[in-house]
Design a protein around this motif. Structure first.
Motif, PDB file in Angstrom:
ATOM      1  N   GLY A   1      15.249  11.184   6.790  1.00  0.00           N
ATOM      2  CA  GLY A   1      14.130  12.047   6.460  1.00  0.00           C
ATOM      3  C   GLY A   1      13.820  13.074   7.524  1.00  0.00           C
ATOM      4  O   GLY A   1      14.458  13.125   8.591  1.00  0.00           O
ATOM      5  N   PRO A   2      12.824  13.907   7.260  1.00  0.00           N
ATOM      6  CA  PRO A   2      12.559  15.051   8.140  1.00  0.00           C
ATOM      7  C   PRO A   2      12.140  14.679   9.550  1.00  0.00           C
ATOM      8  O   PRO A   2      12.482  15.393  10.498  1.00  0.00           O
ATOM      9  CB  PRO A   2      11.443  15.811   7.405  1.00  0.00           C
ATOM     10  N   VAL A   3      11.387  13.612   9.719  1.00  0.00           N
ATOM     11  CA  VAL A   3      10.982  13.238  11.072  1.00  0.00           C
ATOM     12  C   VAL A   3      12.196  12.812  11.887  1.00  0.00           C
ATOM     13  O   VAL A   3      12.394  13.267  13.027  1.00  0.00           O
ATOM     14  CB  VAL A   3       9.924  12.117  11.040  1.00  0.00           C
ATOM     15  N   ALA A   4      13.020  11.945  11.332  1.00  0.00           N
ATOM     16  CA  ALA A   4      14.203  11.462  12.054  1.00  0.00           C
ATOM     17  C   ALA A   4      15.194  12.585  12.342  1.00  0.00           C
ATOM     18  O   ALA A   4      15.963  12.514  13.301  1.00  0.00           O
ATOM     19  CB  ALA A   4      14.883  10.349  11.267  1.00  0.00           C
ATOM     20  N   ARG A   5      15.159  13.650  11.521  1.00  0.00           N
ATOM     21  CA  ARG A   5      16.068  14.795  11.726  1.00  0.00           C
ATOM     22  C   ARG A   5      15.432  15.882  12.581  1.00  0.00           C
ATOM     23  O   ARG A   5      16.105  16.846  12.958  1.00  0.00           O
ATOM     24  CB  ARG A   5      16.473  15.389  10.379  1.00  0.00           C
ATOM     25  N   GLY A   6      14.118  15.767  12.836  1.00  0.00           N
ATOM     26  CA  GLY A   6      13.435  16.826  13.562  1.00  0.00           C
ATOM     27  C   GLY A   6      13.230  18.074  12.731  1.00  0.00           C
ATOM     28  O   GLY A   6      13.134  19.184  13.274  1.00  0.00           O
ATOM     29  N   ASP A   7      13.152  17.927  11.418  1.00  0.00           N
ATOM     30  CA  ASP A   7      13.023  19.060  10.496  1.00  0.00           C
ATOM     31  C   ASP A   7      11.541  19.395  10.333  1.00  0.00           C
ATOM     32  O   ASP A   7      10.874  18.952   9.393  1.00  0.00           O
ATOM     33  CB  ASP A   7      13.649  18.689   9.157  1.00  0.00           C
ATOM     34  N   SER A  50      14.225  -0.065  -2.337  1.00  0.00           N
ATOM     35  CA  SER A  50      15.009  -1.289  -2.143  1.00  0.00           C
ATOM     36  C   SER A  50      16.117  -1.065  -1.118  1.00  0.00           C
ATOM     37  O   SER A  50      16.346  -1.896  -0.238  1.00  0.00           O
ATOM     38  CB  SER A  50      15.615  -1.748  -3.478  1.00  0.00           C
ATOM     39  N   ALA A  51      16.784   0.095  -1.221  1.00  0.00           N
ATOM     40  CA  ALA A  51      17.839   0.412  -0.258  1.00  0.00           C
ATOM     41  C   ALA A  51      17.261   0.621   1.136  1.00  0.00           C
ATOM     42  O   ALA A  51      17.845   0.182   2.139  1.00  0.00           O
ATOM     43  CB  ALA A  51      18.590   1.664  -0.707  1.00  0.00           C
ATOM     44  N   ALA A  52      16.092   1.274   1.213  1.00  0.00           N
ATOM     45  CA  ALA A  52      15.477   1.510   2.514  1.00  0.00           C
ATOM     46  C   ALA A  52      15.100   0.196   3.193  1.00  0.00           C
ATOM     47  O   ALA A  52      15.316   0.011   4.398  1.00  0.00           O
ATOM     48  CB  ALA A  52      14.243   2.392   2.358  1.00  0.00           C
ATOM     49  N   LEU A  53      14.536  -0.735   2.425  1.00  0.00           N
ATOM     50  CA  LEU A  53      14.171  -2.035   2.993  1.00  0.00           C
ATOM     51  C   LEU A  53      15.415  -2.795   3.447  1.00  0.00           C
ATOM     52  O   LEU A  53      15.452  -3.348   4.554  1.00  0.00           O
ATOM     53  CB  LEU A  53      13.385  -2.850   1.970  1.00  0.00           C
ATOM     54  N   ASP A  54      16.432  -2.804   2.607  1.00  0.00           N
ATOM     55  CA  ASP A  54      17.664  -3.516   2.961  1.00  0.00           C
ATOM     56  C   ASP A  54      18.291  -2.911   4.217  1.00  0.00           C
ATOM     57  O   ASP A  54      18.708  -3.634   5.130  1.00  0.00           O
ATOM     58  CB  ASP A  54      18.647  -3.452   1.792  1.00  0.00           C
ATOM     59  N   ASN A  55      18.339  -1.594   4.292  1.00  0.00           N
ATOM     60  CA  ASN A  55      18.921  -0.943   5.466  1.00  0.00           C
ATOM     61  C   ASN A  55      18.102  -1.212   6.725  1.00  0.00           C
ATOM     62  O   ASN A  55      18.662  -1.404   7.817  1.00  0.00           O
ATOM     63  CB  ASN A  55      19.032   0.563   5.229  1.00  0.00           C
ATOM     64  N   ALA A  56      16.766  -1.211   6.597  1.00  0.00           N
ATOM     65  CA  ALA A  56      15.912  -1.474   7.754  1.00  0.00           C
ATOM     66  C   ALA A  56      16.138  -2.877   8.289  1.00  0.00           C
ATOM     67  O   ALA A  56      16.181  -3.102   9.509  1.00  0.00           O
ATOM     68  CB  ALA A  56      14.448  -1.271   7.386  1.00  0.00           C
ATOM     69  N   LEU A  57      16.292  -3.847   7.390  1.00  0.00           N
ATOM     70  CA  LEU A  57      16.521  -5.224   7.821  1.00  0.00           C
ATOM     71  C   LEU A  57      17.906  -5.391   8.432  1.00  0.00           C
ATOM     72  O   LEU A  57      18.089  -6.182   9.365  1.00  0.00           O
ATOM     73  CB  LEU A  57      16.350  -6.171   6.634  1.00  0.00           C
ATOM     74  N   THR A  97       0.821  -1.206   0.000  1.00  0.00           N
ATOM     75  CA  THR A  97       0.000   0.000   0.000  1.00  0.00           C
ATOM     76  C   THR A  97       0.856   1.257   0.000  1.00  0.00           C
ATOM     77  O   THR A  97       0.601   2.210  -0.766  1.00  0.00           O
ATOM     78  CB  THR A  97      -0.924   0.005   1.233  1.00  0.00           C
ATOM     79  N   LEU A  98       1.883   1.287   0.825  1.00  0.00           N
ATOM     80  CA  LEU A  98       2.774   2.442   0.882  1.00  0.00           C
ATOM     81  C   LEU A  98       3.477   2.678  -0.460  1.00  0.00           C
ATOM     82  O   LEU A  98       3.566   3.810  -0.940  1.00  0.00           O
ATOM     83  CB  LEU A  98       3.822   2.246   1.981  1.00  0.00           C
ATOM     84  N   VAL A  99       3.956   1.605  -1.060  1.00  0.00           N
ATOM     85  CA  VAL A  99       4.664   1.735  -2.336  1.00  0.00           C
ATOM     86  C   VAL A  99       3.733   2.268  -3.411  1.00  0.00           C
ATOM     87  O   VAL A  99       4.074   3.163  -4.186  1.00  0.00           O
ATOM     88  CB  VAL A  99       5.279   0.388  -2.749  1.00  0.00           C
ATOM     89  N   ARG A 100       2.511   1.725  -3.463  1.00  0.00           N
ATOM     90  CA  ARG A 100       1.574   2.169  -4.491  1.00  0.00           C
ATOM     91  C   ARG A 100       1.135   3.620  -4.259  1.00  0.00           C
ATOM     92  O   ARG A 100       0.980   4.391  -5.203  1.00  0.00           O
ATOM     93  CB  ARG A 100       0.357   1.246  -4.539  1.00  0.00           C
ATOM     94  N   ASP A 101       0.934   3.990  -2.995  1.00  0.00           N
ATOM     95  CA  ASP A 101       0.594   5.391  -2.706  1.00  0.00           C
ATOM     96  C   ASP A 101       1.713   6.317  -3.142  1.00  0.00           C
ATOM     97  O   ASP A 101       1.468   7.388  -3.723  1.00  0.00           O
ATOM     98  CB  ASP A 101       0.327   5.572  -1.207  1.00  0.00           C
TER      99      ASP A 101
END
Length: 315
Positions: free
Chosen positions: A254-260, A238-245, A194-198
């Protein structure tokens, strides 16, 4: 029957859906005999013909009657009624192995058949299935959740041996943990799609359309218009999934993780403009992301508080 390598079994597949046809083909490839399958729809009949060639298509009760191992690969909500119906029809006998593949159920759903002397097992492959031949190869190295009676080590061993025969990895999931286990997998796999398609549709709505029509250079117009959203986001996701795993919460960017919060306000403004429902989903996930960023040591508590306040003020 050896726990290390079960004897060759006569397998009945109910039914030849995406999972059943693939598992039937995989069991056949390692020497078991698929003696019958059930199939009703055109798609399942085609899968039976393609993946289980020469296997008779019979009603479910007859499939079970012919089998040493009955594989029930039906939807979660269909399974209880199917078991009750087959049991009432006298389709089970002592010594049969009865396996279902429904992720949300353990073995209690098989109780009507247990009364007839079957050995109950739940084997759920942690995969998504297309119902094509490549799925058989994808089973290699995959995990398969095994559930058996808590005090029946023989049953656990039989289930694990079948999984190992398929060159997959057995993972024991206790009966009481099955609902949460399945919820976790559905949350990850289904909502990922769902996220990818959105994401792709947002790009296709204005971004790529604007890029492909906004240039005065005809050669660039053709190049831009041929670039799909999937091509744009594929390497990123693909990179985000690999890094998360690999790295867990430390993979967040991204902005949330940076507090932006300035960028966050811009995102919310644009999403509210084009799709308010999607903007609400973004807010929910951003709050969860802030929680994970704090847990991962990426976002100080005070910055997380600013993020949450921004999400609330733009509701």
């Amino acid at each position: 029957m050896s726990a290390a390598r079960p004897a060759r079994l006569a397998v009945g597949v109910v039914s030849a859906g995406r999972v059943g046809a693939v598992l039937g083909a995989a069991l056949s490839a390692i020497g078991h005999r698929v003696v019958a399958t059930a199939a009703v729809s055109k798609a399942s009949l085609h899968r039976a013909e393609t993946l289980l060639p020469g296997v008779p298509v019979l009603p479910p009760d007859e499939v079970a009657l012919h089998a040493d191992l009955v594989l029930l690969a039906v939807p979660d909500d269909v399974l209880p009624g199917m078991v009750r119906g087959l049991a009432a029809a006298g389709a089970f006998r002592p010594g049969q192995i009865l396996v279902h593949t429904a992720g949300a159920h353990g073995i209690s759903v098989l109780e009507p058949a247990v009364e007839h002397g079957v050995l109950p097992l739940a084997l759920h492959p942690v995969l998504t299935f297309t119902g094509r031949s490549e799925d058989v190869q994808r089973l290699t190295g995959a995990c398969i959740a095994v559930t058996a009676r808590e005090d029946d080590e023989v049953a656990w061993s039989v289930g694990e041996a079948l999984v190992l025969e398929l060159s997959a990895e057995p993972v024991r999931v206790p009966e009481q943990a099955r609902p949460l286990y399945h919820a976790a997998l559905a949350h990850g796999a289904n909502h990922l799609v769902t996220l990818v398609r959105d994401c792709a549709e947002l790009l296709q709505r204005e971004v790529l359309v604007a890029t492909s029509t906004g240039s005065t250079d005809e050669s660039m117009v053709g190049s831009a218009s041929s670039t799909s959203a999937e091509r744009v986001i594929g390497p990123l996701l693909s990179a985000a999934l690999d890094n998360a795993l690999r790295h867990g919460d430390r993979a967040l960017t991204g902005p949330v993780a940076r507090g932006d919060v300035g960028t966050l306000r811009t995102h919310l403004r644009e999403l509210d403009r084009v799709d308010p429902e999607l903007a609400d989903i973004y807010r929910v996930l951003a709050r969860r992301t802030a929680h994970r960023a704090v847990a991962g040591g990426l976002l100080p508590d005070h910055a997380a508080a600013e993020v949450r306040a921004t999400l609330e003020e733009h509701r």
